[in-house]
Design an enzyme around this catalytic site. Structure first.
Site, PDB file in Angstrom:
ATOM      1  N   ASN A 111    -147.437 103.644  29.502  1.00 37.84           N
ATOM      2  CA  ASN A 111    -146.354 102.832  28.915  1.00 37.84           C
ATOM      3  C   ASN A 111    -146.912 101.805  27.933  1.00 37.84           C
ATOM      4  O   ASN A 111    -146.864 100.600  28.127  1.00 37.84           O
ATOM      5  CB  ASN A 111    -145.515 102.160  30.005  1.00 37.84           C
ATOM      6  CG  ASN A 111    -146.319 101.251  30.914  1.00 37.84           C
ATOM      7  OD1 ASN A 111    -147.497 101.481  31.140  1.00 37.84           O
ATOM      8  ND2 ASN A 111    -145.674 100.221  31.430  1.00 37.84           N
ATOM      9  N   ASP A 159    -144.130 105.950  34.589  1.00 39.73           N
ATOM     10  CA  ASP A 159    -144.179 104.661  35.274  1.00 39.73           C
ATOM     11  C   ASP A 159    -143.892 103.523  34.298  1.00 39.73           C
ATOM     12  O   ASP A 159    -144.253 103.575  33.122  1.00 39.73           O
ATOM     13  CB  ASP A 159    -145.557 104.444  35.899  1.00 39.73           C
ATOM     14  CG  ASP A 159    -145.637 103.131  36.647  1.00 39.73           C
ATOM     15  OD1 ASP A 159    -145.048 103.034  37.727  1.00 39.73           O
ATOM     16  OD2 ASP A 159    -146.272 102.200  36.128  1.00 39.73           O
ATOM     17  N   HIS A 185    -142.376 105.995  39.593  1.00 35.82           N
ATOM     18  CA  HIS A 185    -141.927 104.648  39.966  1.00 35.82           C
ATOM     19  C   HIS A 185    -140.541 104.841  40.543  1.00 35.82           C
ATOM     20  O   HIS A 185    -139.581 105.062  39.815  1.00 35.82           O
ATOM     21  CB  HIS A 185    -141.902 103.743  38.734  1.00 35.82           C
ATOM     22  CG  HIS A 185    -141.378 102.363  39.009  1.00 35.82           C
ATOM     23  ND1 HIS A 185    -142.132 101.237  38.792  1.00 35.82           N
ATOM     24  CD2 HIS A 185    -140.186 101.920  39.489  1.00 35.82           C
ATOM     25  CE1 HIS A 185    -141.431 100.169  39.122  1.00 35.82           C
ATOM     26  NE2 HIS A 185    -140.233 100.565  39.545  1.00 35.82           N
ATOM     27  N   HIS A 202    -146.907 102.553  44.168  1.00 37.38           N
ATOM     28  CA  HIS A 202    -146.628 101.217  44.738  1.00 37.38           C
ATOM     29  C   HIS A 202    -145.453 101.192  45.727  1.00 37.38           C
ATOM     30  O   HIS A 202    -144.439 100.518  45.510  1.00 37.38           O
ATOM     31  CB  HIS A 202    -146.418 100.178  43.641  1.00 37.38           C
ATOM     32  CG  HIS A 202    -145.639 100.632  42.443  1.00 37.38           C
ATOM     33  ND1 HIS A 202    -144.382 101.172  42.531  1.00 37.38           N
ATOM     34  CD2 HIS A 202    -145.948 100.621  41.117  1.00 37.38           C
ATOM     35  CE1 HIS A 202    -143.945 101.469  41.323  1.00 37.38           C
ATOM     36  NE2 HIS A 202    -144.876 101.148  40.450  1.00 37.38           N
ATOM     37  N   ASN A 205    -142.743  94.306  40.383  1.00 38.72           N
ATOM     38  CA  ASN A 205    -141.735  95.353  40.477  1.00 38.72           C
ATOM     39  C   ASN A 205    -142.402  96.646  40.971  1.00 38.72           C
ATOM     40  O   ASN A 205    -143.264  97.160  40.278  1.00 38.72           O
ATOM     41  CB  ASN A 205    -141.104  95.582  39.095  1.00 38.72           C
ATOM     42  CG  ASN A 205    -139.897  96.499  39.157  1.00 38.72           C
ATOM     43  OD1 ASN A 205    -139.362  96.761  40.225  1.00 38.72           O
ATOM     44  ND2 ASN A 205    -139.489  97.003  38.008  1.00 38.72           N
ATOM     45  N   ASP A 218    -151.949  98.437  40.567  1.00 34.26           N
ATOM     46  CA  ASP A 218    -150.869  98.263  39.592  1.00 34.26           C
ATOM     47  C   ASP A 218    -151.191  97.076  38.684  1.00 34.26           C
ATOM     48  O   ASP A 218    -150.317  96.261  38.353  1.00 34.26           O
ATOM     49  CB  ASP A 218    -149.518  98.081  40.268  1.00 34.26           C
ATOM     50  CG  ASP A 218    -148.340  98.215  39.292  1.00 34.26           C
ATOM     51  OD1 ASP A 218    -148.559  98.713  38.168  1.00 34.26           O
ATOM     52  OD2 ASP A 218    -147.219  97.819  39.657  1.00 34.26           O
ATOM     53  N   HIS A 266    -150.169  90.229  31.569  1.00 31.29           N
ATOM     54  CA  HIS A 266    -149.298  89.800  30.474  1.00 31.29           C
ATOM     55  C   HIS A 266    -149.946  88.612  29.773  1.00 31.29           C
ATOM     56  O   HIS A 266    -150.770  87.901  30.360  1.00 31.29           O
ATOM     57  CB  HIS A 266    -147.922  89.393  31.010  1.00 31.29           C
ATOM     58  CG  HIS A 266    -147.153  90.514  31.625  1.00 31.29           C
ATOM     59  ND1 HIS A 266    -146.517  91.477  30.871  1.00 31.29           N
ATOM     60  CD2 HIS A 266    -146.937  90.842  32.924  1.00 31.29           C
ATOM     61  CE1 HIS A 266    -145.919  92.341  31.685  1.00 31.29           C
ATOM     62  NE2 HIS A 266    -146.160  91.983  32.937  1.00 31.29           N
TER      63      HIS A 266
END
Length: 429
Positions: free
Chosen positions: A94, A152, A179, A232, A278, A305, A309
Site C-alpha cells: 500500500n 492490506d 486485513h 494482525h 487498526n 505491522d 507516520h
C-alpha cells in the site's frame, strides 16, 4: 571471512534444539555447529549468557517506498529492522503507486539490495491500485519474486474478486494476506467498542466486524482450497474461527502483533495517538484469547505491522490521527517483557513465532540454524533492561505506545548473510 559465535544458548525451533554451543560461519553460510570449535584466525563473538536464534523475520511491515518516503523508506526501515534484531522483513504494497505489477516488485527488490541492510521480501497487491475492482498482475509478480499477495491497508469488500484471487494464487500455493474487518460495521469507529469507548464517548470498532470478515475470508479460501493468512488478529471470536478452520484442514495461517498481545484499550484513556491502531487495541479478554491462540498453534506468527507516520501526522487530535506506529525496534522487547518474563510463552515458542513460522508461511529458506543455511542470526539478551526512547529510533516514525517504558530483553547482535549488521544497538552499515 570466518565468524565464530561462541558459548551461546542455541535455540532452533526447526528441530527443537536448545543447547549451549558454538556456531561457525564462513562466506555467509553456517559451516559448523558444535562444542568448543577452534578459533584460530576467526572473529569471535562471545555469546555467553545470550540466546542465539535464527534471524527474526517480520512478515508484515510498511516501508512506505515508493511515494511515501516522508513516513519511511527502505534505507531507514531496514535499519530499524536490524536494530530490532530482524534479518528479514516483508513489505506491504500500500504505497503510492501501489505495488501491483512486476516492474514495481523488481524495483523494490533492487532497492532492497542497494539501500537495505537486511533481507527484503516483497508482497504484491491483490487488486490494481488497491481499488478492489480488478485483479493485479498476480502471476507476473509471483514469478518476479513476490512472496505473498495482499490488499492490506483496508478490507477487500469485493467478495467475487477475493474468490477469484484465491483461485489464482492457489495455483502458485502463494498465500493471500487479508486485513479482515467489515468496514460497514467498523469504518466510522476509532477504537475498540466496549466499556472504555462508552466511557470516553468515542465511537468504537466492534470486534464482531473482525469476526465476520475473518469468517468470510476463510470460507472463500476453503472453497478455493487456497492458502490464506489472516493479518494482525485481535478478537477472541476470530481466534476461535481460525481454530475451527484449522481443525477442518483449511489452509489458513494467522499472525498477531506485539501490541495486540500486550496492550489493551485501557491505554486509550490518555487519548495518546500512539495507541491508535487498526484493528484497535481490545479489552483484556481478547488479549487472553490471542495468547491462548499462540500457545495452541491457532496463531502461527508474531508480526509487527510496522506502520510509521510522519511526526506531524500523528501530532493531531485522536480522531484525526492515522492508525499505526513504528514497531520494529520494540517488538522483541515487548514480547519478551510481556510474554516470556510473565511465563506465558517460552523462548522456544517466541522464536518459533518470530522466525521459523514466518519463514514457513512465506516459503523462505530461512528461520533455521543448520549447516549449509544462510547465516542470518539474531543474538539477544533476555535479561537486558532498557528504556524505550523514540528519538533514538532508526525508523522515521517517532511514535510508539511503548515510549518511556522499561523492557526486559533486547537484540544485541544482528547477523545478515554472515555479516554483523547491528551490534549493541548500533547499525553498522
Amino acid at each position: 571471512m570466518k565468524l565464530l559465535i561462541k558459548g551461546g544458548r542455541i535455540i532452533n525451533p526447526a528441530d527443537h534444539t536448545d543447547v549451549i554451543g558454538d556456531i561457525l560461519v564462513e562466506n555467509g553460510k553456517i559451516i559448523e555447529i558444535g562444542q568448543k570449535i577452534a578459533t584460530d584466525g576467526t572473529e569471535v563473538i562471545d555469546a555467553s549468557g545470550l540466546v542465539v536464534a535464527p534471524g527474526l523475520i517480520d512478515m508484515h511491515v510498511h516501508l512506505r517506498e515508493p511515494g511515501l518516503e516522508a513516513k519511511e523508506d527502505i534505507a531507514s526501515g531496514t535499519r530499524a529492522a536490524a536494530a530490532g534484531g530482524f534479518t528479514t522483513v516483508a513489505c506491504m504494497p500500500n504505497t503510492k503507486p501501489a505495488v501491483d505489477n512486476s516492474i514495481l516488485v523488481s524495483g523494490i527488490i533492487q532497492r532492497g539490495q542497494t539501500e537495505g541492510v537486511v533481507n527484503l521480501k516483497v508482497i504484491g497487491a491483490l487488486s490494481k491500485r488497491l481499488e478492489g475492482k480488478e485483479l493485479a498482475e498476480i502471476g507476473d509478480m509471483i514469478q518476479t519474486g513476490a512472496v505473498a499477495i495482499s490488499d492490506d491497508g483496508g478490507h477487500l469488500d469485493n467478495t467475487r474478486l477475493l474468490k477469484t484471487g484465491l483461485e489464482y494464487t492457489g495455483m502458485f500455493e502463494c498465500p493471500v494476506i487479508t486485513h479482515s474487518e467489515d468496514e460497514g460495521l467498523a469504518g466510522e469507529g476509532f477504537m475498540h467498542e466496549g466499556a472504555v469507548s462508552a466511557m470516553l464517548g468515542v465511537k468504537g470498532r466492534p470486534s464482531v466486524a473482525e469476526d465476520i470478515a475473518v469468517a468470510r475470508d476463510i470460507m472463500l479460501a476453503e472453497y478455493a482450497n487456497a492458502p490464506i493468512h489472516i493479518a494482525h488478529v485481535s478478537s477472541k471470536g476470530a481466534v476461535e474461527i481460525i481454530r475451527q478452520a484449522k481443525k477442518r484442514g483449511v489452509k489458513v495461517t494467522a499472525e498477531a502483533t506485539p501490541h495486540h498481545l500486550t496492550l489493551t484499550d485501557e491505554e486509550l484513556k490518555t487519548f495518546n495517538t500512539a495507541f491508535k491502531v487498526n484493528p484497535p487495541l481490545r479489552s483484556s479478554d481478547h488479549v487472553e484469547a490471542l495468547i491462548a491462540g499462540l500457545k495452541d498453534g491457532t496463531i502461527d506468527a508474531i508480526a509487527t505491522d510496522h506502520a510509521p507516520h510522519a511526526f506531524e501526522e500523528k501530532d493531531v487530535e485522536f480522531r484525526y490521527a492515522p492508525s499505526g506506529f513504528a514497531g520494529l525496534e520494540t517488538a522483541l522487547g515487548a514480547v519478551l517483557t510481556g510474554l516470556y518474563h510473565t511465563g506465558k510463552l517460552t523462548l522456544m515458542e517466541i522464536i518459533e513465532k518470530m522466525s521459523y513460522m514466518p519463514a514457513k508461511i512465506l516459503g523462505l529458506e530461512s528461520g533455521t540454524l543448520k549447516i549449509g543455511a544462510q547465516a542470518d542470526i539474531t543474538v539477544f539478551d533476555p535479561e537486558y533492561i532498557w528504556e524505550v526512547n523514540c528519538i533514538k529510533f532508526y525508523t522515521r516514525g517517532k511514535h510508539s505506545p511503548f515510549e518511556s517504558r522499561n523492557f526486559k530483553g533486547k537484540a544485541l547482535i544482528t547477523i545478515v548473510n554472515g555479516s554483523i549488521i547491528m551490534q549493541n544497538g548500533e547499525v553498522l552499515k
